[in-house]
Motif scaffolding. Structure first.
Motif, PDB file in Angstrom:
ATOM      1  N   ALA A 182       0.826  -1.214   0.000  1.00 18.07           N
ATOM      2  CA  ALA A 182       0.000   0.000   0.000  1.00 18.07           C
ATOM      3  C   ALA A 182       0.856   1.258   0.000  1.00 18.07           C
ATOM      4  CB  ALA A 182      -0.942  -0.005   1.194  1.00 18.07           C
ATOM      5  N   THR A 183       1.951   1.250   0.764  1.00 17.93           N
ATOM      6  CA  THR A 183       2.793   2.435   0.836  1.00 17.93           C
ATOM      7  C   THR A 183       3.607   2.633  -0.437  1.00 17.93           C
ATOM      8  OG1 THR A 183       4.526   1.160   1.964  1.00 17.93           O
ATOM      9  CG2 THR A 183       2.986   2.405   3.348  1.00 17.93           C
ATOM     10  N   GLN A 184       3.684   1.613  -1.287  1.00 19.25           N
ATOM     11  CA  GLN A 184       4.350   1.775  -2.580  1.00 19.25           C
ATOM     12  C   GLN A 184       3.409   2.357  -3.629  1.00 19.25           C
ATOM     13  OE1 GLN A 184       6.183  -1.979  -3.746  1.00 19.25           O
ATOM     14  NE2 GLN A 184       8.103  -1.446  -2.733  1.00 19.25           N
ATOM     15  N   PHE A 185       2.175   1.827  -3.708  1.00 20.92           N
ATOM     16  CA  PHE A 185       1.305   2.299  -4.798  1.00 20.92           C
ATOM     17  C   PHE A 185       0.540   3.566  -4.451  1.00 20.92           C
ATOM     18  CE2 PHE A 185      -1.806  -0.775  -2.838  1.00 20.92           C
ATOM     19  CZ  PHE A 185      -2.884   0.079  -2.668  1.00 20.92           C
ATOM     20  N   MET A 186       0.323   3.836  -3.161  1.00 26.67           N
ATOM     21  CA  MET A 186      -0.486   4.997  -2.810  1.00 26.67           C
ATOM     22  C   MET A 186       0.117   6.321  -3.280  1.00 26.67           C
ATOM     23  SD  MET A 186      -2.269   6.004   0.800  1.00 26.67           S
ATOM     24  CE  MET A 186      -1.411   7.547   1.036  1.00 26.67           C
ATOM     25  N   PRO A 187       1.427   6.571  -3.100  1.00 29.09           N
ATOM     26  CA  PRO A 187       1.985   7.831  -3.592  1.00 29.09           C
ATOM     27  C   PRO A 187       1.886   7.972  -5.107  1.00 29.09           C
ATOM     28  CG  PRO A 187       3.491   6.795  -2.041  1.00 29.09           C
ATOM     29  CD  PRO A 187       2.436   5.792  -2.351  1.00 29.09           C
ATOM     30  N   VAL A 188       1.902   6.852  -5.819  1.00 31.51           N
ATOM     31  CA  VAL A 188       1.852   6.902  -7.283  1.00 31.51           C
ATOM     32  C   VAL A 188       0.458   7.321  -7.760  1.00 31.51           C
ATOM     33  CG1 VAL A 188       2.182   5.614  -9.426  1.00 31.51           C
ATOM     34  CG2 VAL A 188       3.641   5.149  -7.447  1.00 31.51           C
ATOM     35  N   ILE A 189      -0.578   6.699  -7.195  1.00 29.05           N
ATOM     36  CA  ILE A 189      -1.925   7.063  -7.645  1.00 29.05           C
ATOM     37  C   ILE A 189      -2.323   8.441  -7.120  1.00 29.05           C
ATOM     38  CG2 ILE A 189      -2.615   4.649  -7.838  1.00 29.05           C
ATOM     39  CD1 ILE A 189      -4.219   4.928  -5.279  1.00 29.05           C
ATOM     40  N   ALA A 190      -1.724   8.848  -5.979  1.00 31.04           N
ATOM     41  CA  ALA A 190      -2.031  10.163  -5.422  1.00 31.04           C
ATOM     42  C   ALA A 190      -1.314  11.286  -6.167  1.00 31.04           C
ATOM     43  CB  ALA A 190      -1.662  10.209  -3.943  1.00 31.04           C
ATOM     44  N   ALA A 191      -0.345  10.928  -7.015  1.00 31.86           N
ATOM     45  CA  ALA A 191       0.355  11.955  -7.799  1.00 31.86           C
ATOM     46  C   ALA A 191      -0.560  12.618  -8.811  1.00 31.86           C
ATOM     47  CB  ALA A 191       1.559  11.331  -8.500  1.00 31.86           C
ATOM     48  N   GLU A 192      -1.666  11.949  -9.158  1.00 28.18           N
ATOM     49  CA  GLU A 192      -2.678  12.550 -10.031  1.00 28.18           C
ATOM     50  C   GLU A 192      -3.572  13.441  -9.164  1.00 28.18           C
ATOM     51  OE1 GLU A 192      -5.206  14.047 -12.384  1.00 28.18           O
ATOM     52  OE2 GLU A 192      -3.573  12.848 -13.283  1.00 28.18           O
ATOM     53  N   PRO A 193      -3.524  14.766  -9.373  1.00 25.43           N
ATOM     54  CA  PRO A 193      -4.247  15.682  -8.464  1.00 25.43           C
ATOM     55  C   PRO A 193      -5.761  15.525  -8.485  1.00 25.43           C
ATOM     56  CG  PRO A 193      -3.304  16.869 -10.348  1.00 25.43           C
ATOM     57  CD  PRO A 193      -2.742  15.498 -10.395  1.00 25.43           C
ATOM     58  N   THR A 194      -6.324  14.945  -9.545  1.00 24.76           N
ATOM     59  CA  THR A 194      -7.779  14.777  -9.591  1.00 24.76           C
ATOM     60  C   THR A 194      -8.237  13.516  -8.864  1.00 24.76           C
ATOM     61  OG1 THR A 194      -7.757  13.548 -11.692  1.00 24.76           O
ATOM     62  CG2 THR A 194      -7.836  15.973 -11.813  1.00 24.76           C
ATOM     63  N   THR A 195      -7.293  12.689  -8.439  1.00 23.85           N
ATOM     64  CA  THR A 195      -7.621  11.470  -7.697  1.00 23.85           C
ATOM     65  C   THR A 195      -7.514  11.752  -6.205  1.00 23.85           C
ATOM     66  OG1 THR A 195      -6.747  10.054  -9.456  1.00 23.85           O
ATOM     67  CG2 THR A 195      -7.028   9.053  -7.287  1.00 23.85           C
ATOM     68  N   PRO A 302      -3.066  17.693  -0.521  1.00 27.09           N
ATOM     69  CA  PRO A 302      -4.468  17.987  -0.190  1.00 27.09           C
ATOM     70  C   PRO A 302      -5.449  16.908  -0.637  1.00 27.09           C
ATOM     71  CG  PRO A 302      -3.703  19.344  -2.031  1.00 27.09           C
ATOM     72  CD  PRO A 302      -2.495  18.658  -1.478  1.00 27.09           C
ATOM     73  N   ASN A 303      -5.011  16.041  -1.558  1.00 32.83           N
ATOM     74  CA  ASN A 303      -5.908  14.984  -2.052  1.00 32.83           C
ATOM     75  C   ASN A 303      -5.693  13.646  -1.339  1.00 32.83           C
ATOM     76  OD1 ASN A 303      -3.355  14.702  -3.281  1.00 32.83           O
ATOM     77  ND2 ASN A 303      -4.214  13.581  -5.012  1.00 32.83           N
ATOM     78  N   VAL A 304      -5.000  13.670  -0.190  1.00 32.07           N
ATOM     79  CA  VAL A 304      -4.738  12.437   0.572  1.00 32.07           C
ATOM     80  C   VAL A 304      -5.241  12.607   2.001  1.00 32.07           C
ATOM     81  CG1 VAL A 304      -2.976  10.875   1.468  1.00 32.07           C
ATOM     82  CG2 VAL A 304      -2.741  11.827  -0.835  1.00 32.07           C
ATOM     83  N   ASP A 305      -6.005  11.625   2.486  1.00 28.90           N
ATOM     84  CA  ASP A 305      -6.517  11.631   3.865  1.00 28.90           C
ATOM     85  C   ASP A 305      -6.227  10.288   4.527  1.00 28.90           C
ATOM     86  OD1 ASP A 305      -7.813  14.224   3.952  1.00 28.90           O
ATOM     87  OD2 ASP A 305      -9.283  13.387   2.561  1.00 28.90           O
ATOM     88  N   LEU A 306      -6.075  10.317   5.842  1.00 22.99           N
ATOM     89  CA  LEU A 306      -5.891   9.106   6.637  1.00 22.99           C
ATOM     90  C   LEU A 306      -7.049   8.944   7.606  1.00 22.99           C
ATOM     91  CD1 LEU A 306      -2.136   8.926   7.759  1.00 22.99           C
ATOM     92  CD2 LEU A 306      -3.304   7.464   6.135  1.00 22.99           C
TER      93      LEU A 306
END
Length: 533
Positions: A182-195, A302-306
């Motif tokens: 999860a910690t590997q793929f999450m930063p990659v998909i979060a790099a898209e600001p609309t996601t 801003p597009n990432v929450d925990l």
């Protein structure tokens, strides 16, 4: 294949299966083997896991075969496409396709005591002399026990079964889990600001800084052309990595220092609002250590929450937390790891006993053999993996050990070989005694097996990998029952006893001669004693 030699079957064409096949040919010069692979291609874990950002958390020069080094790795840490290409090349180099049957699932492996062979059930029943279980740890995805997963109307998948057909742009994506994947793929998909990414976490993880660097052209040239340089570099990685074992010892000063360093890094890198939840209270290494692939930095976006409240259930359009709050989602991705003990294949030995629960009950012998299962050898079995080093090293060590055990069978000097119950019990008592002085039982983790809460660590070896290499460097033949090779076994014991007797005689002769010299040479005693003072 030569029908007059013992037939060997390897179940699985992942890293372990390919390594076994290569060494069967190189070391034993044995070509009467077949590999059964359930999928349509080879690669195992690195075939299945294709999620964005997927890669090894072990440096590439240590995450490859010692006999097949690669001087051209681009970076210190290598990616899934590079790893897959490396193993595809080895597979082609040794022409293993001619010995592989793809799209073939082995359902049952059953020992035929009367005939001394294993019967494999695929579509038909086929008999084989020796079976190598090369089914890896990370093959069966684990989903948490959360009600309602089937109700969700959007796409749902596990990280090991990535949906490349789903475009996540403009979507709100729930990521369940915060482990290595999860910690590997999450930063990659979060790099898209609309996601928008919402990460649902249950337990905090220790996250360490990952210093990755690009190898310059001159370094790759040197690795390829300077004799022994790449070997020395690999040895350096192994020695320095193995010394980290001390962080797993309970109450060690190194573990305390390591905890302070990790705490400092996580506080410096992650948003302050998450510090209390992010930083664990259990000692580092109790769970698999996570190397930071920009996960902590991504938490500032801003597009990432925990969310740490815990999941109550999954509903048609999202996830309901235990606080009652509902988080609306368009897709859900589970990065929740794998089953360790669960296998697609049923292995049945003497008396009809199966291996299904062996991982989480008694354990095996050197993580490789089990009493009641003659001629069945497992690669990466119970308590053979490492929490701090390269799994490839463990695989190579086990393969070399297995080949030593197989040699009398391959050469026709024995028909079957089975480890004794007494030896297995003795070994596992030693394992658990060593485990008691570690931090592995200080928290719940996949090291404890599929239920995560067992009383034993069933995954890792409680020591340096150099210790594991040492204890498996040669078989203790007295720990085995040998059928059809009693004469060979007797000769081995006879030679061993003669060697011991000869060594004892030499020690006696040397001691006697020295004592006589001590008495006969005048002043020798006084001169030696005066030299010491």
């Amino acid at each position: 294949m030569h029908r007059d030699t013992p037939r060997v079957v390897i179940v699985g064409a992942g890293i372990a299966g390919i390594t076994m096949a290569v060494n069967l040919r190189n070391q034993l010069h044995h070509d009467n083997f077949i590999i059964y692979e359930k999928a349509g291609s080879i690669g195992g874990t690195w075939r299945e896991n294709t999620y964005p950002g997927c890669g090894s958390d072990v440096p590439g020069h240590w995450y490859c075969l010692s006999t097949e080094p690669n001087p051209f790795w681009k970076n210190l840490y290598i990616t899934q496409p590079e790893i897959r290409a490396y193993w595809d090349e080895i597979y082609r180099k040794y022409d293993l396709a001619s010995r592989t049957v793809l799209n073939t699932r082995v359902n049952l492996v059953e020992w035929d005591e009367e005939n001394g062979v294993h019967n494999l059930t695929i579509e038909d029943v086929i008999s084989w002399s020796v079976v190598i279980q090369a089914v890896g740890f990370f093959t069966t995805p684990m989903y948490p026990d959360i009600p309602g997963k089937e109700k969700f109307t959007g796409p749902v998948w596990h990280s090991s079964q990535w949906r490349h057909d789903v475009d996540l742009k403009g979507m709100t994506v729930g990521v369940v889990g915060n482990g290595c994947s999860a910690t590997q793929f999450m930063p990659v998909i979060a790099a898209e600001p609309t996601t928008r990414v919402v990460n649902f976490c249950r337990t905090p993880q220790w996250i360490a800084m990952r210093v990755n660097y690009h190898y310059p052209v001159w370094a790759k040239w040197a690795f390829a052309h300077v004799p022994f340089l790449m070997y020395a570099y690999r040895c350096y990685m192994m020695i320095t990595g193995d010394l980290l074992w001390n962080i797993f010892l309970a109450n060690s000063s190194l573990s305390t220092l390591f905890k302070k360093i990790l705490t400092w890094y996580m506080r410096r890198t992650a948003p302050a609002k998450y510090h209390d939840n992010l930083i664990p209270t259990y000692p580092p290494g109790c769970k698999r250590l996570v190397l930071d692939s920009n996960y902590l930095a991504a938490l500032h976006q801003p597009n990432v929450d925990l969310h740490w409240a815990g999941i109550q259930e999954i509903v048609e359009d999202g996830i309901v937390l235990k606080t009652g709050e509902k988080v609306s989602l368009d897709a859900i991705i589970f990065g929740t790891g794998f089953y360790l003990a669960k296998r697609d294949v049923v292995f049945r030995g003497i008396g009809g006993h199966t291996l299904n629960n062996y991982f989480e009950s008694e354990g095996g012998y050197y993580g490789t053999l089990f009493p009641g299962f003659p001629n069945l050898f497992t690669i990466v079995g119970p308590n053979s993996a490492s929490a701090h080093a390269s799994l490839i090293f463990i695989i190579e060590t086990q393969v070399n050990y297995i080949l030593k055990l197989m040699k009398p069978i391959i050469n026709g000097q024995a028909k079957s070989l089975e480890v004794t119950q007494q030896a297995t019990t003795h070994y596992n008592t030693w394992i658990q005694k060593r485990m008691a002085s570690t931090i592995f039982l200080s928290c719940f983790s996949y090291y404890r097996g599929d239920n995560r809460t067992g009383a034993k660590n069933v995954s890792t070896f409680p020591g340096m990998i150099s210790l594991y290499w040492w204890i498996t460097r040669k078989p203790r033949w007295n720990d085995f029952k040998v059928v059809g090779g009693e004469q060979w076994f007797y000769q081995r014991r006879k030679v061993a006893l003669m060697n011991y007797a000869l060594a004892g005689l030499m020690v006696s002769v040397v001691g006697y001669n020295f004592s006589m010299l001590w008495k006969l040479v005048p002043g020798l005693k006084e001169r030696l004693l005066s030299g010491l003072t």
